[in-house]
Design a protein around this motif. Structure first.
Motif, PDB file in Angstrom:
ATOM      1  N   ILE A   1       0.819  -1.220   0.000  1.00  0.00           N
ATOM      2  CA  ILE A   1       0.000   0.000   0.000  1.00  0.00           C
ATOM      3  C   ILE A   1       0.852   1.268   0.000  1.00  0.00           C
ATOM      4  O   ILE A   1       0.311   2.376   0.076  1.00  0.00           O
ATOM      5  CB  ILE A   1      -0.973   0.021   1.200  1.00  0.00           C
ATOM      6  N   ASP A   2       2.167   1.122  -0.103  1.00  0.00           N
ATOM      7  CA  ASP A   2       3.026   2.309  -0.130  1.00  0.00           C
ATOM      8  C   ASP A   2       2.856   3.039  -1.449  1.00  0.00           C
ATOM      9  O   ASP A   2       2.775   2.414  -2.515  1.00  0.00           O
ATOM     10  CB  ASP A   2       4.492   1.904   0.058  1.00  0.00           C
ATOM     11  N   ILE A   3       2.801   4.361  -1.413  1.00  0.00           N
ATOM     12  CA  ILE A   3       2.568   5.133  -2.632  1.00  0.00           C
ATOM     13  C   ILE A   3       3.855   5.637  -3.270  1.00  0.00           C
ATOM     14  O   ILE A   3       3.811   6.355  -4.273  1.00  0.00           O
ATOM     15  CB  ILE A   3       1.640   6.328  -2.354  1.00  0.00           C
ATOM     16  N   GLY A   4       5.017   5.276  -2.710  1.00  0.00           N
ATOM     17  CA  GLY A   4       6.262   5.775  -3.271  1.00  0.00           C
ATOM     18  C   GLY A   4       6.473   7.234  -2.914  1.00  0.00           C
ATOM     19  O   GLY A   4       6.120   7.685  -1.832  1.00  0.00           O
ATOM     20  N   SER A   5       7.039   8.001  -3.832  1.00  0.00           N
ATOM     21  CA  SER A   5       7.294   9.425  -3.580  1.00  0.00           C
ATOM     22  C   SER A   5       6.035  10.243  -3.780  1.00  0.00           C
ATOM     23  O   SER A   5       5.192   9.941  -4.631  1.00  0.00           O
ATOM     24  CB  SER A   5       8.385   9.942  -4.522  1.00  0.00           C
ATOM     25  N   TYR A   6       5.911  11.293  -2.958  1.00  0.00           N
ATOM     26  CA  TYR A   6       4.784  12.223  -3.085  1.00  0.00           C
ATOM     27  C   TYR A   6       5.214  13.603  -2.635  1.00  0.00           C
ATOM     28  O   TYR A   6       5.889  13.749  -1.621  1.00  0.00           O
ATOM     29  CB  TYR A   6       3.594  11.781  -2.218  1.00  0.00           C
TER      30      TYR A   6
END
Length: 323
Positions: A280-285
């Motif tokens: 569920i990690d969205i990476g960079s934001y």
């Protein structure tokens, strides 16, 4: 907006962001009611309202009759929510009950009890999912990576429908990683920086998962000013806005800055994401919040280095109350 003698309701008012709002509003002379259910695992803490001239109603938004609480209020800052991503994954029904169903209950109550109240709703960047481009603006597609993102998006959209169909002045602020005094630090249920702060103050190493992901961190005083500006700016009504913070930095850079500020008390290790979190990690934001800045003149004023320093200094004499 002149806040003196305004009748204001802050749902989630004993939590991290809600309590900081309560302190600020009371300081401006508003008549503030804080509503909080003190749900297990949430950010509510009685110590958060120490010294604030507010009326605390200790009740669950899912169950209490909300009409008397909302009667005649001028402004509602709506921060009552289940914010844990893993909590939503493990119990999506409870997640929906707070973040969506209870929002409809509140909408129905304010229709009867506060038909002209301005509502500023606390939302999240989480439901954008893994960004297709950076920075992320409000037109970015919605693709929630987890149950919590779905329920939060539903709650926000119920409020926006209330604006479109009933003409209620509503603003939704999609927040990024917020931190500062009164954050839950006993664990990582609110943000990774909470458990990092605890570890530093207890002189234990903290863990950095991954490390390359970019984040724009927003200090709580800047978040508070954004909420106040949203309520006071009629041009914002009926719109959703991203709220960013300091220039984006990688988790590893944030950890190194924590080390630089805290000195030898701060040590950390790096590891890969646990499997249940990696999915569920969205990476960079980081957010494009130029629309809100243009509408209100708001801009974050606290640098990441200064915010970390202020946070550590605030918790040191109060640590026992937050563990």
């Amino acid at each position: 907006m002149e806040w003196k003698d305004r009748k204001v309701l802050v749902t989630g008012g004993a939590g991290f962001l809600g309590s900081n709002l309560c302190h600020a509003l009371a300081g401006h002379g508003a008549r503030v009611t804080a509503l909080d259910g003190f749900l297990f695992g949430g950010g509510a803490n009685p110590a958060n309202l120490d010294g604030a001239n507010v009326d605390l109603v200790r009740a669950d938004i899912r169950e209490v009759d909300l009409r008397p609480i909302c009667e005649g209020v001028d402004v509602i800052f709506n921060l009552a929510a289940q914010t844990s991503h893993m909590g939503g994954q493990k119990d999506p029904l409870a997640d929906i009950a707070v973040n969506a169903v209870a929002q409809v209950r509140l909408i129905q109550a304010v229709r009867e009890a506060a038909p002209t109240a301005v509502v500023v709703h606390a939302s999240t960047r989480q439901f954008y999912g893994r960004p297709l481009h950076l920075p992320v603006d409000e037109a970015h597609p919605v693709n929630p990576p987890d149950a919590n993102g779905v329920s939060k998006f539903a709650g926000e959209q119920y409020w926006m429908i209330e604006h479109r169909t009933a003409g209620r002045p509503v603003v939704s602020l999609r927040l990024t990683n917020c931190y500062g005094p009164r954050l839950r630090i006993r664990d990582a249920r609110q943000t990774f920086l909470g458990i990092w702060i605890r570890c530093v103050l207890e002189r234990k190493p903290f863990e950095v998962w991954g490390g390359a992901q970019l984040r724009d961190m927003t200090y709580v005083d800047d978040v508070t000013e954004a909420f106040l500006a949203a309520a006071a700016t009629p041009e914002c009504h009926g719109k959703v806005y991203n709220i960013g913070g300091s220039p984006p930095a990688s988790l590893l850079e944030i950890a190194e800055l924590m080390q630089a500020v805290a000195g030898p008390d701060a040590t950390f290790t790096t590891r890969e994401f646990p499997a249940d979190r990696a999915s569920i990690d969205i990476g960079s934001y980081h957010a494009d919040d130029s629309a809100f800045r243009a509408a209100t003149g708001w801009a974050p004023g606290v640098s990441l280095e200064d915010g970390i320093r202020r946070s550590l200094d605030w918790y040191r004499p109060r640590l026992a109350s937050y563990l």
